[in-house]
Write a protein that holds these residues in place. Structure first.
Motif, PDB file in Angstrom:
ATOM      1  N   ASP A 243     -28.713 -10.828  69.639  1.00  0.00           N
ATOM      2  CA  ASP A 243     -29.624 -10.738  68.501  1.00  0.00           C
ATOM      3  C   ASP A 243     -29.225  -9.671  67.475  1.00  0.00           C
ATOM      4  O   ASP A 243     -30.073  -9.078  66.830  1.00  0.00           O
ATOM      5  N   TYR A 244     -27.911  -9.447  67.325  1.00  0.00           N
ATOM      6  CA  TYR A 244     -27.414  -8.547  66.295  1.00  0.00           C
ATOM      7  C   TYR A 244     -27.015  -9.357  65.066  1.00  0.00           C
ATOM      8  O   TYR A 244     -26.607 -10.509  65.182  1.00  0.00           O
ATOM      9  N   LEU A 245     -27.104  -8.747  63.920  1.00  0.00           N
ATOM     10  CA  LEU A 245     -26.654  -9.347  62.677  1.00  0.00           C
ATOM     11  C   LEU A 245     -25.131  -9.281  62.632  1.00  0.00           C
ATOM     12  O   LEU A 245     -24.546  -8.245  62.952  1.00  0.00           O
ATOM     13  N   THR A 246     -24.471 -10.389  62.246  1.00  0.00           N
ATOM     14  CA  THR A 246     -23.013 -10.412  62.178  1.00  0.00           C
ATOM     15  C   THR A 246     -22.557 -10.834  60.788  1.00  0.00           C
ATOM     16  O   THR A 246     -23.328 -11.411  60.019  1.00  0.00           O
ATOM     17  N   PHE A 247     -21.297 -10.545  60.480  1.00  0.00           N
ATOM     18  CA  PHE A 247     -20.700 -10.901  59.200  1.00  0.00           C
ATOM     19  C   PHE A 247     -19.409 -11.663  59.464  1.00  0.00           C
ATOM     20  O   PHE A 247     -18.566 -11.201  60.243  1.00  0.00           O
ATOM     21  N   SER A 248     -19.252 -12.798  58.816  1.00  0.00           N
ATOM     22  CA  SER A 248     -18.052 -13.618  59.008  1.00  0.00           C
ATOM     23  C   SER A 248     -16.804 -12.840  58.631  1.00  0.00           C
ATOM     24  O   SER A 248     -16.759 -12.167  57.600  1.00  0.00           O
ATOM     25  N   GLY A 249     -15.797 -12.927  59.479  1.00  0.00           N
ATOM     26  CA  GLY A 249     -14.516 -12.304  59.193  1.00  0.00           C
ATOM     27  C   GLY A 249     -14.448 -10.814  59.440  1.00  0.00           C
ATOM     28  O   GLY A 249     -13.434 -10.190  59.166  1.00  0.00           O
ATOM     29  N   LYS A 250     -15.536 -10.234  59.967  1.00  0.00           N
ATOM     30  CA  LYS A 250     -15.565  -8.797  60.256  1.00  0.00           C
ATOM     31  C   LYS A 250     -16.267  -8.576  61.586  1.00  0.00           C
ATOM     32  O   LYS A 250     -17.161  -9.328  61.951  1.00  0.00           O
ATOM     33  N   VAL A 251     -15.865  -7.513  62.251  1.00  0.00           N
ATOM     34  CA  VAL A 251     -16.518  -7.137  63.508  1.00  0.00           C
ATOM     35  C   VAL A 251     -16.652  -5.610  63.519  1.00  0.00           C
ATOM     36  O   VAL A 251     -15.773  -4.909  63.015  1.00  0.00           O
ATOM     37  N   PRO A 252     -17.757  -5.091  64.048  1.00  0.00           N
ATOM     38  CA  PRO A 252     -17.911  -3.639  64.113  1.00  0.00           C
ATOM     39  C   PRO A 252     -16.806  -3.000  64.966  1.00  0.00           C
ATOM     40  O   PRO A 252     -16.506  -3.468  66.065  1.00  0.00           O
ATOM     41  N   ARG A 253     -16.203  -1.949  64.437  1.00  0.00           N
ATOM     42  CA  ARG A 253     -15.112  -1.266  65.143  1.00  0.00           C
ATOM     43  C   ARG A 253     -15.559  -0.784  66.524  1.00  0.00           C
ATOM     44  O   ARG A 253     -14.849  -0.925  67.504  1.00  0.00           O
ATOM     45  N   LYS A 254     -16.762  -0.242  66.610  1.00  0.00           N
ATOM     46  CA  LYS A 254     -17.269   0.292  67.881  1.00  0.00           C
ATOM     47  C   LYS A 254     -17.332  -0.801  68.944  1.00  0.00           C
ATOM     48  O   LYS A 254     -16.916  -0.590  70.083  1.00  0.00           O
ATOM     49  N   TYR A 255     -17.820  -1.994  68.568  1.00  0.00           N
ATOM     50  CA  TYR A 255     -17.922  -3.085  69.539  1.00  0.00           C
ATOM     51  C   TYR A 255     -16.532  -3.581  69.931  1.00  0.00           C
ATOM     52  O   TYR A 255     -16.279  -3.867  71.101  1.00  0.00           O
ATOM     53  N   LEU A 256     -15.636  -3.667  68.967  1.00  0.00           N
ATOM     54  CA  LEU A 256     -14.264  -4.080  69.255  1.00  0.00           C
ATOM     55  C   LEU A 256     -13.616  -3.130  70.256  1.00  0.00           C
ATOM     56  O   LEU A 256     -12.979  -3.571  71.217  1.00  0.00           O
ATOM     57  N   GLU A 257     -13.804  -1.836  70.062  1.00  0.00           N
ATOM     58  CA  GLU A 257     -13.223  -0.847  70.970  1.00  0.00           C
ATOM     59  C   GLU A 257     -13.830  -0.935  72.369  1.00  0.00           C
ATOM     60  O   GLU A 257     -13.145  -0.690  73.357  1.00  0.00           O
ATOM     61  N   GLU A 258     -15.111  -1.296  72.458  1.00  0.00           N
ATOM     62  CA  GLU A 258     -15.755  -1.463  73.764  1.00  0.00           C
ATOM     63  C   GLU A 258     -15.192  -2.667  74.503  1.00  0.00           C
ATOM     64  O   GLU A 258     -15.011  -2.636  75.712  1.00  0.00           O
ATOM     65  N   ARG A 259     -14.929  -3.734  73.774  1.00  0.00           N
ATOM     66  CA  ARG A 259     -14.531  -5.001  74.387  1.00  0.00           C
ATOM     67  C   ARG A 259     -13.040  -5.125  74.658  1.00  0.00           C
ATOM     68  O   ARG A 259     -12.636  -5.908  75.510  1.00  0.00           O
ATOM     69  N   CYS A 260     -12.209  -4.387  73.942  1.00  0.00           N
ATOM     70  CA  CYS A 260     -10.754  -4.476  74.122  1.00  0.00           C
ATOM     71  C   CYS A 260     -10.270  -3.285  74.929  1.00  0.00           C
ATOM     72  O   CYS A 260     -10.260  -2.153  74.440  1.00  0.00           O
ATOM     73  N   TYR A 261      -9.842  -3.547  76.136  1.00  0.00           N
ATOM     74  CA  TYR A 261      -9.380  -2.497  77.030  1.00  0.00           C
ATOM     75  C   TYR A 261      -8.206  -1.741  76.411  1.00  0.00           C
ATOM     76  O   TYR A 261      -7.254  -2.344  75.925  1.00  0.00           O
ATOM     77  N   GLY A 262      -8.288  -0.430  76.410  1.00  0.00           N
ATOM     78  CA  GLY A 262      -7.205   0.406  75.939  1.00  0.00           C
ATOM     79  C   GLY A 262      -7.102   0.558  74.437  1.00  0.00           C
ATOM     80  O   GLY A 262      -6.215   1.231  73.950  1.00  0.00           O
ATOM     81  N   LEU A 263      -8.001  -0.058  73.685  1.00  0.00           N
ATOM     82  CA  LEU A 263      -7.912  -0.006  72.233  1.00  0.00           C
ATOM     83  C   LEU A 263      -8.397   1.315  71.688  1.00  0.00           C
ATOM     84  O   LEU A 263      -7.840   1.830  70.727  1.00  0.00           O
ATOM     85  N   ASN A 264      -9.409   1.900  72.293  1.00  0.00           N
ATOM     86  CA  ASN A 264      -9.943   3.172  71.813  1.00  0.00           C
ATOM     87  C   ASN A 264      -8.944   4.274  72.144  1.00  0.00           C
ATOM     88  O   ASN A 264      -8.774   4.654  73.285  1.00  0.00           O
ATOM     89  N   THR A 265      -8.298   4.784  71.110  1.00  0.00           N
ATOM     90  CA  THR A 265      -7.250   5.796  71.336  1.00  0.00           C
ATOM     91  C   THR A 265      -7.748   7.208  71.095  1.00  0.00           C
ATOM     92  O   THR A 265      -6.974   8.144  71.191  1.00  0.00           O
ATOM     93  N   GLU A 266      -9.038   7.367  70.768  1.00  0.00           N
ATOM     94  CA  GLU A 266      -9.578   8.704  70.555  1.00  0.00           C
ATOM     95  C   GLU A 266      -9.680   9.438  71.881  1.00  0.00           C
ATOM     96  O   GLU A 266     -10.104   8.892  72.874  1.00  0.00           O
ATOM     97  N   VAL A 267      -9.285  10.689  71.880  1.00  0.00           N
ATOM     98  CA  VAL A 267      -9.406  11.528  73.070  1.00  0.00           C
ATOM     99  C   VAL A 267     -10.690  12.306  72.974  1.00  0.00           C
ATOM    100  O   VAL A 267     -10.944  12.979  71.979  1.00  0.00           O
ATOM    101  N   LYS A 268     -11.531  12.200  73.984  1.00  0.00           N
ATOM    102  CA  LYS A 268     -12.822  12.899  73.963  1.00  0.00           C
ATOM    103  C   LYS A 268     -12.643  14.320  74.463  1.00  0.00           C
ATOM    104  O   LYS A 268     -12.000  14.558  75.465  1.00  0.00           O
TER     105      LYS A 268
END
Length: 65
Positions: free
Chosen positions: A38-63
């Protein structure tokens, strides 16, 4: 590219080293998942935060900590 909150197909293609056509398919799938939650979406774009959650190893930021 890191400062944008949404990733476009061209950005994703470059980031994952895939074709732009395949990037659109990935974005479509992720947007379907978000719409099902039930989130609002936009064609051709995806939120960076969600992409990083779903793609293993994509988040390269060191905490810190």
């Amino acid at each position: 590219m890191k400062d944008k909150s949404y990733v476009t197909a061209a950005d994703l293609a470059k980031l994952l080293d895939i074709s732009v056509g395949h990037a659109y398919k990935v974005i479509h799938r992720l947007n379907e998942e978000l719409a099902a939650k039930d989130y609002l979406t936009f064609s051709g774009k995806v939120p960076r935060k969600y992409l990083e959650e779903r793609c293993y190893g994509l988040n390269t930021e060191v905490k810190a900590g």
